[in-house]
Design an enzyme around this catalytic site. Structure first.
Site, short mmCIF file in Angstrom:
data_model
loop_
_atom_site.label_atom_id
_atom_site.label_comp_id
_atom_site.label_asym_id
_atom_site.label_seq_id
_atom_site.Cartn_x
_atom_site.Cartn_y
_atom_site.Cartn_z
N LYS A 37 -71.70 4.65 -56.18
CA LYS A 37 -71.68 3.92 -57.19
C LYS A 37 -70.37 2.86 -57.27
O LYS A 37 -69.44 3.06 -57.64
CB LYS A 37 -71.75 4.70 -58.56
CG LYS A 37 -72.44 3.99 -59.93
CD LYS A 37 -71.97 2.64 -60.09
CE LYS A 37 -70.95 2.64 -61.21
NZ LYS A 37 -70.19 1.24 -61.50
N GLU A 40 -59.76 11.56 -58.93
CA GLU A 40 -58.62 11.06 -58.39
C GLU A 40 -58.18 10.00 -59.41
O GLU A 40 -58.84 9.05 -59.57
CB GLU A 40 -58.77 10.37 -57.30
CG GLU A 40 -59.41 11.08 -56.03
CD GLU A 40 -58.03 12.00 -55.28
OE1 GLU A 40 -57.07 11.71 -55.77
OE2 GLU A 40 -58.38 12.56 -54.31
N CYS A 63 -53.20 3.22 -58.08
CA CYS A 63 -52.99 4.42 -58.76
C CYS A 63 -51.76 5.26 -58.30
O CYS A 63 -51.03 5.49 -59.30
CB CYS A 63 -54.11 5.34 -58.45
SG CYS A 63 -54.51 5.63 -56.61
N GLU A 110 -49.75 4.26 -68.01
CA GLU A 110 -50.18 3.55 -66.90
C GLU A 110 -50.41 2.25 -67.27
O GLU A 110 -51.50 2.06 -67.94
CB GLU A 110 -51.23 4.30 -65.87
CG GLU A 110 -51.64 3.58 -64.74
CD GLU A 110 -52.84 4.32 -64.24
OE1 GLU A 110 -53.72 4.52 -64.69
OE2 GLU A 110 -52.66 4.62 -62.92
#
Ligand code: NAD
Length: 483
Positions: free
Chosen positions: A177, A252, A286, A385
């Site tokens: 996906k 992750e 990330c 973040e």
């Protein structure tokens, strides 16, 4: 500009077809804001069909292949990706807004992952275990079965390589996906796989919205393992959905990764890495090093040099291959700008900003890179973040203080330390809370061979390297008594 293939089709069981409901979603070029095509809007009926096709492949041609034959197909696919690296990079430039050099590096990384896992496919094996004298005991390393791969928009090619490459090498059948913002290179990858002869159903691709196709896939009882890369919030939802059918999950997630610069460091070597590791892909990485911890003795020198670098940075259309491209979307740009404003409101000083080139299209999602400092570890800009071109500098006095600041967020993905003191290097390697620690370097993308993943809110499970193959397999113990 037209797309080089029919992007509005999804791949199920070797068949390129429209979504069951016939719906599509727009593809936007982040450099201009213009719609450049359409992708399929897969929904739960398509997820059902894709999972069934993957199950069929496991019981058919794909499941019947020897490990070395899977490896050979992956090697052919790696070769095909390498040969088409320029075309794949061009797609990523228009779909993700990634500067050309970075997009090309992603295509080569995809080829490298496929080559690595091609070589590993027939080297993954169980073991024999000494037990009672009248027993022979061995383990079999078996694929989970149908693996779901939910991919973010920031590094589609690299994440397909590390996750789908490893899953296929281990003998799983994959349902992918891709992110609704960036599906094109995943579709191109699947077209190459079909062309070079991957059996039908081994790789299935379902573009669509996260809350529709993604949620249906994570919740599907026929899925035996879920690999999710993306935000913490969605990762928690995916893990909860998979728990309902007791499927293992690799998460992750995000990061707030530090680099620690000590007074005894080789500053000239460190300087270019400090900035680059935070700004790759306009900070939408990330493992971006978004926090720079600098010891007081070198603080003025490091900050002055970083500010000079920032003032020379230019953001503009991805095809012009400048330091930074646009951010992925208008909401992502708004989020980053909100953080910058909130940081300033909370007392953060801007040390320097780069610029957006004057002729950048008005509809593009550009943000001028921003360097903040000096901040404390508790500041909002040092905790959350941001996922944009923002770095913060935090001064420290002692090693203990540096460790406390570095470990003082809920994340733990990557950490880097610059010091010539060998004892300190190894002390830090042990105490820094992260899945990867770099000493006198920092690799935002790590390396194909290097196990990668987080602790804490950065996730769990490991991808990349040989380690990933353990995550994509399960161990069966066979105990045979001699009678
Ligand atoms: P996101 O979580 O919004 O989306 C990731 C994927 O999940 C997309 O394919 C999306 O369609 C899908 N999704 C969304 N809602 C879903 C739902 N309810 N159920 C199932 N799937 C759903 O993340 P993003 O904005 O695309 O990516 C940015 C985030 O990803 C950042 O937090 C970043 O740190 C993280 N990230 C982590 C890594 C890593 O390896 N640790 C790598 C890249 C990005």
């Amino acid at each position: 500009m037209s797309l080089p293939f029919a992007a509005e089709l999804l791949l199920i069981g070797g068949d390129w077809r429209a979504a069951e409901a016939g719906e599509t979603l727009p593809v936007e070029d982040p450099s201009t804001g213009a719609e450049i095509g359409r992708i399929a809007r897969g929904r739960s009926a398509d997820v059902d069909a894709a999972v069934a096709a993957a199950r069929g492949a496991l019981g058919g041609a794909w499941g019947g292949l020897a490990a070395f034959e899977r490896g050979r197909l992956l090697a052919l696919l790696g070769h095909a990706v390498r040969e088409r690296a320029d075309a794949l990079a061009a797609l990523e430039v228009m779909d993700v807004g990634k500067p050309l050099t970075q997009a090309r590096a992603d295509a080569i990384a995809l080829a490298r992952y496929l080559e690595f896992y091609a070589g590993a496919a027939d080297k993954l094996h169980g073991s024999t275990i000494p037990f009672l004298g009248d027993y022979t005991v061995y383990t079999l390393r078996e694929p989970h079965g149908v693996t779901a791969h939910i991919i973010p928009w920031n590094y589609p090619m690299q994440i397909i390589g590390r996750s789908v490459g490893a899953a296929l090498a281990a003998g799983n059948a994959a349902v992918i996906k891709p992110a609704e913002e960036a599906s094109l290179t995943t579709l191109a990858f699947a077209r190459l796989a079909t062309e070079i002869g991957f059996p039908a159903g081994a790789i299935n691709v379902l573009p669509g919205l996260g809350e529709e196709a993604g949620a249906a896939l994570a919740a599907h009882a026929g899925v035996n393992h879920v690999s999710f890369t993306g935000s913490v919030e969605v990762g928690i939802a995916v893990q909860a959905a998979a728990a309902r059918h007791v499927a293992p999950v690799t998460l992750e997630l995000g990061g707030k990764s530090p680099q620690l610069v000590f007074d005894d460091a080789d500053i000239e070597t460190a300087l270019p890495v400090l900035a680059r590791a935070g700004l790759q892909n306009a900070g939408q990485t990330c493992s971006a090093s978004s926090r720079l911890l600098v010891q007081r003795g070198v603080y003025p020198r490091v900050v002055e040099a970083l500010a000079r670098t920032y003032r020379g940075l230019r953001a503009g259309p991805a095809a012009r291959d400048l330091d930074l491209g646009p951010l992925i979307s208008a909401p992502q740009k708004a989020r980053v700008e909100r953080y910058i404003a909130a940081g300033i409101a909370a007392g953060a000083a801007v040390l320097a900003r780069g610029e957006i080139v004057a002729d950048a299209p008005a509809g593009g999602h550009y943000v001028a890179p921003a360097l903040f400092g000096p901040l404390t570890g508790a500041h909002v800009l040092a905790q959350e973040e941001i996922f944009g071109p923002v770095q913060v500098v935090l001064p420290f006095d002692s090693e203990e203080e540096a460790i406390a600041i570095a470990n003082g967020t809920r994340f733990g993905l990557v950490a880097g330390a610059w010091t010539r003191d060998a004892g300190r290097q190894h002390r830090l390697a042990r105490v820094l809370r992260a899945g990867q620690v770099f000493l006198n370097d920092y690799g935002a993308a790590g390396g194909v061979e290097l196990p990668f993943g987080g602790v804490g809110w950065s996730g769990h499970g490991r991808e990349k390297g040989f380690e990933a193959l353990y995550g994509f397999t399960t161990v069966k113990t066979v105990a045979a008594r001699h009678r």
